[in-house]
Write a protein that holds these residues in place. Structure first.
Motif, PDB file in Angstrom:
ATOM      1  N   PRO A   1       0.820  -1.215   0.000  1.00  0.00           N
ATOM      2  CA  PRO A   1       0.000   0.000   0.000  1.00  0.00           C
ATOM      3  C   PRO A   1       0.854   1.265   0.000  1.00  0.00           C
ATOM      4  N   GLU A   2       0.485   2.204  -0.852  1.00  0.00           N
ATOM      5  CA  GLU A   2       1.206   3.466  -0.972  1.00  0.00           C
ATOM      6  C   GLU A   2       0.206   4.611  -1.086  1.00  0.00           C
ATOM      7  N   LEU A   3       0.649   5.791  -0.686  1.00  0.00           N
ATOM      8  CA  LEU A   3      -0.167   7.003  -0.785  1.00  0.00           C
ATOM      9  C   LEU A   3       0.707   8.118  -1.323  1.00  0.00           C
ATOM     10  N   CYS A   4       0.224   8.812  -2.345  1.00  0.00           N
ATOM     11  CA  CYS A   4       0.945   9.958  -2.900  1.00  0.00           C
ATOM     12  C   CYS A   4       0.380  11.236  -2.285  1.00  0.00           C
ATOM     13  N   CYS A   5       1.178  11.893  -1.448  1.00  0.00           N
ATOM     14  CA  CYS A   5       0.747  13.153  -0.822  1.00  0.00           C
ATOM     15  C   CYS A   5       0.804  14.269  -1.851  1.00  0.00           C
ATOM     16  N   PRO A   6      -0.091  15.254  -1.787  1.00  0.00           N
ATOM     17  CA  PRO A   6      -0.023  16.388  -2.719  1.00  0.00           C
ATOM     18  C   PRO A   6       1.298  17.152  -2.670  1.00  0.00           C
ATOM     19  N   CYS A   7       2.066  17.006  -1.569  1.00  0.00           N
ATOM     20  CA  CYS A   7       3.364  17.683  -1.509  1.00  0.00           C
ATOM     21  C   CYS A   7       4.387  17.019  -2.425  1.00  0.00           C
ATOM     22  N   GLY A   8       4.032  15.854  -3.000  1.00  0.00           N
ATOM     23  CA  GLY A   8       4.922  15.153  -3.898  1.00  0.00           C
ATOM     24  C   GLY A   8       5.617  13.955  -3.290  1.00  0.00           C
ATOM     25  N   THR A   9       5.455  13.744  -1.975  1.00  0.00           N
ATOM     26  CA  THR A   9       6.085  12.615  -1.303  1.00  0.00           C
ATOM     27  C   THR A   9       5.224  11.361  -1.466  1.00  0.00           C
ATOM     28  N   VAL A  10       5.834  10.268  -1.887  1.00  0.00           N
ATOM     29  CA  VAL A  10       5.139   8.984  -1.968  1.00  0.00           C
ATOM     30  C   VAL A  10       5.413   8.222  -0.672  1.00  0.00           C
TER      31      VAL A  10
ATOM     32  N   ASP B   1       3.259  11.339 -20.466  1.00  0.00           N
ATOM     33  CA  ASP B   1       4.236  12.419 -20.360  1.00  0.00           C
ATOM     34  C   ASP B   1       5.633  11.832 -20.227  1.00  0.00           C
ATOM     35  N   THR B   2       6.530  12.200 -21.146  1.00  0.00           N
ATOM     36  CA  THR B   2       7.895  11.678 -21.108  1.00  0.00           C
ATOM     37  C   THR B   2       8.934  12.797 -21.015  1.00  0.00           C
ATOM     38  N   VAL B   3       8.497  14.013 -20.690  1.00  0.00           N
ATOM     39  CA  VAL B   3       9.434  15.127 -20.579  1.00  0.00           C
ATOM     40  C   VAL B   3      10.211  15.007 -19.269  1.00  0.00           C
ATOM     41  N   THR B   4      11.192  15.894 -19.069  1.00  0.00           N
ATOM     42  CA  THR B   4      12.052  15.790 -17.884  1.00  0.00           C
ATOM     43  C   THR B   4      11.463  16.454 -16.650  1.00  0.00           C
ATOM     44  N   ARG B   5      10.592  17.438 -16.835  1.00  0.00           N
ATOM     45  CA  ARG B   5      10.016  18.104 -15.669  1.00  0.00           C
ATOM     46  C   ARG B   5       8.768  17.360 -15.203  1.00  0.00           C
ATOM     47  N   PRO B   6       8.396  17.470 -13.918  1.00  0.00           N
ATOM     48  CA  PRO B   6       7.162  16.822 -13.453  1.00  0.00           C
ATOM     49  C   PRO B   6       5.946  17.336 -14.207  1.00  0.00           C
ATOM     50  N   THR B   7       4.983  16.477 -14.411  1.00  0.00           N
ATOM     51  CA  THR B   7       3.726  16.835 -15.074  1.00  0.00           C
ATOM     52  C   THR B   7       3.041  17.963 -14.304  1.00  0.00           C
ATOM     53  N   THR B   8       2.547  18.960 -15.023  1.00  0.00           N
ATOM     54  CA  THR B   8       2.049  20.183 -14.402  1.00  0.00           C
ATOM     55  C   THR B   8       0.538  20.163 -14.179  1.00  0.00           C
ATOM     56  N   LEU B   9       0.076  21.105 -13.372  1.00  0.00           N
ATOM     57  CA  LEU B   9      -1.355  21.305 -13.143  1.00  0.00           C
ATOM     58  C   LEU B   9      -2.076  21.562 -14.463  1.00  0.00           C
ATOM     59  N   ARG B  10      -1.498  22.377 -15.309  1.00  0.00           N
ATOM     60  CA  ARG B  10      -2.128  22.677 -16.606  1.00  0.00           C
ATOM     61  C   ARG B  10      -2.293  21.415 -17.443  1.00  0.00           C
ATOM     62  N   ASP B  11      -1.298  20.534 -17.438  1.00  0.00           N
ATOM     63  CA  ASP B  11      -1.399  19.281 -18.192  1.00  0.00           C
ATOM     64  C   ASP B  11      -2.596  18.454 -17.715  1.00  0.00           C
ATOM     65  N   VAL B  12      -2.737  18.344 -16.408  1.00  0.00           N
ATOM     66  CA  VAL B  12      -3.830  17.552 -15.837  1.00  0.00           C
ATOM     67  C   VAL B  12      -5.181  18.166 -16.180  1.00  0.00           C
ATOM     68  N   GLU B  13      -5.303  19.474 -16.020  1.00  0.00           N
ATOM     69  CA  GLU B  13      -6.588  20.122 -16.273  1.00  0.00           C
ATOM     70  C   GLU B  13      -6.959  20.083 -17.753  1.00  0.00           C
ATOM     71  N   CYS B  14      -5.971  20.237 -18.648  1.00  0.00           N
ATOM     72  CA  CYS B  14      -6.264  20.184 -20.084  1.00  0.00           C
ATOM     73  C   CYS B  14      -6.770  18.804 -20.490  1.00  0.00           C
ATOM     74  N   LEU B  15      -6.136  17.758 -19.959  1.00  0.00           N
ATOM     75  CA  LEU B  15      -6.595  16.414 -20.289  1.00  0.00           C
ATOM     76  C   LEU B  15      -8.003  16.179 -19.767  1.00  0.00           C
TER      77      LEU B  15
ATOM     78  N   LEU C   1       6.484   9.711 -16.818  1.00  0.00           N
ATOM     79  CA  LEU C   1       7.806   9.213 -16.436  1.00  0.00           C
ATOM     80  C   LEU C   1       8.418  10.025 -15.300  1.00  0.00           C
ATOM     81  N   PRO C   2       8.350  11.385 -15.343  1.00  0.00           N
ATOM     82  CA  PRO C   2       9.010  12.158 -14.281  1.00  0.00           C
ATOM     83  C   PRO C   2       8.186  12.337 -13.016  1.00  0.00           C
ATOM     84  N   GLY C   3       6.922  11.920 -13.008  1.00  0.00           N
ATOM     85  CA  GLY C   3       6.073  12.147 -11.836  1.00  0.00           C
ATOM     86  C   GLY C   3       5.249  13.414 -11.993  1.00  0.00           C
ATOM     87  N   TYR C   4       4.659  13.875 -10.889  1.00  0.00           N
ATOM     88  CA  TYR C   4       3.679  14.961 -10.942  1.00  0.00           C
ATOM     89  C   TYR C   4       4.042  16.072  -9.963  1.00  0.00           C
TER      90      TYR C   4
END
Length: 243
Positions: free
Chosen positions: A70-79, A171-185, A201-204
Motif C-alpha cells: 500500500p502506498e499514498l501519494c501526498c499532494p506535496c509530492g512525497t510517496v 508524459d515523457t518530458v524531464t520536468r514533473p507533469t504540471t497542473l495545466r497538463d492535468v486540467e487540459c486532459l 515518467l518524471p512524476g507529478y
C-alpha cells in the motif's frame, strides 16, 4: 468493508484518510493488505522488489498471496509507504508463515459474477517515448480496455492514446507533469464524454497531483523498468477493479 486509517505525511504534516486497494483472490473473494493503524508511514526514496510486495491472506479461503505494498501519494509530492500488519497463521495452525501453506480443497469454484483474475503484467524496459507509449497501451489493455490505439493525426489537445470512452496522455518530458497538463486532459475528456488517465515518467507536481485527486483522475508513474505504478486513490481503484 475496507478499513480506512489516518495517515500523516512526515514531509509536510498533511493528514490523510487512506483506504487500501482491494484485490480479487483467485477464489473470487475480495482481499486487501491489512494496514497497520497508528504505525508511522515512511517516504519512498528508492524501490526494491521486496519492499514493493506484502503478504495478505484471503478472508474467505485462507490463501496467502503477495500483493502490491500500500502506498499514498501526498499532494506535496512525497510517496508514502503505508505499513501493514504481519500475516498471522490460520486459526489453530501453529506453523509460522515461513512453513508450508495451509491445505484446503483441491478446487474452489469461482462465483459466476467474479471477474477472472488478471495475469501478471509483463514489463519491458522503457528507453524512449515510443516505449513509454507502448507500455501505457499494453497496461490499459491489461486492465481490460479494448482497442487501445494512438490517434492517427495531430490535435489541439495532446492525446497520446484512445479507447472507447477513454483518453490518455503519456508524459515523457524531464520536468514533473504540471497542473495545466492535468486540467487540459480532464477538460478534453469532459468534452468527449470520456474518462481520462495520465501516465508520467518524471512524476507529478504537487498541485497537479492534488487537482487530479479532486477530479478523480487516475495517475500512474512509469519507471524505466516498464512497470506503471498508481500514485493516487483513483489509480488504485482502477487497478483494483479494472476497466
Amino acid at each position: 468493508m475496507v478499513e480506512s486509517v489516518p495517515v500523516r505525511c512526515p514531509a509536510c504534516g498533511r493528514d490523510h484518510t487512506y483506504s487500501p486497494p482491494v484485490y480479487p483472490c483467485p477464489c473470487g473473494a475480495p482481499t486487501t493488505p491489512p494496514v497497520l493503524r497508528g504505525a508511522p508511514v515512511a517516504p519512498i526514496t528508492h524501490r526494491t522488489w521486496n519492499d514493493d510486495w506484502v503478504a495478505a491472506r484471503c478472508p474467505a479461503c485462507g490463501r496467502l498471496d503477495q500483493w502490491p505494498q500500500p502506498e499514498l501519494c501526498c499532494p506535496c509530492g512525497t510517496v508514502l509507504r503505508v505499513p501493514v500488519r504481519p500475516v498471522a497463521p490460520p486459526d489453530g495452525d501453529p506453523a509460522s508463515e515461513d512453513g508450508p501453506r495451509p491445505t484446503g480443497p483441491s478446487h474452489i469454484p469461482l462465483p459466476r459474477t467474479a471477474p477472472a483474475p488478471r495475469p501478471v503484467f509483463r514489463a519491458a524496459a522503457i528507453r524512449g517515448a515510443d516505449d513509454a507509449l507502448e507500455t501505457a497501451a499494453r497496461y490499459l489493455s491489461w486492465l481490460g480496455y479494448r482497442d487501445v490505439v494512438r490517434p492517427s493525426g495531430p490535435s489541439s489537445a495532446r492525446i497520446d492514446l484512445r479507447a472507447a470512452g477513454l483518453v490518455v496522455q503519456v508524459d515523457t518530458v524531464t520536468r514533473p507533469t504540471t497542473l495545466r497538463d492535468v486540467e487540459c486532459l480532464w477538460l478534453h475528456a469532459l468534452s468527449a464524454s470520456a474518462i481520462s488517465v495520465f501516465f508520467s515518467l518524471p512524476g507529478y507536481a504537487p498541485d497537479a497531483a492534488a487537482r487530479a485527486d479532486g477530479l478523480g483522475m487516475p495517475l500512474f508513474v512509469l519507471d524505466r523498468a516498464g512497470t506503471p505504478r498508481p500514485v493516487n486513490s483513483p489509480a488504485d481503484e482502477l487497478l483494483s477493479t479494472g476497466a
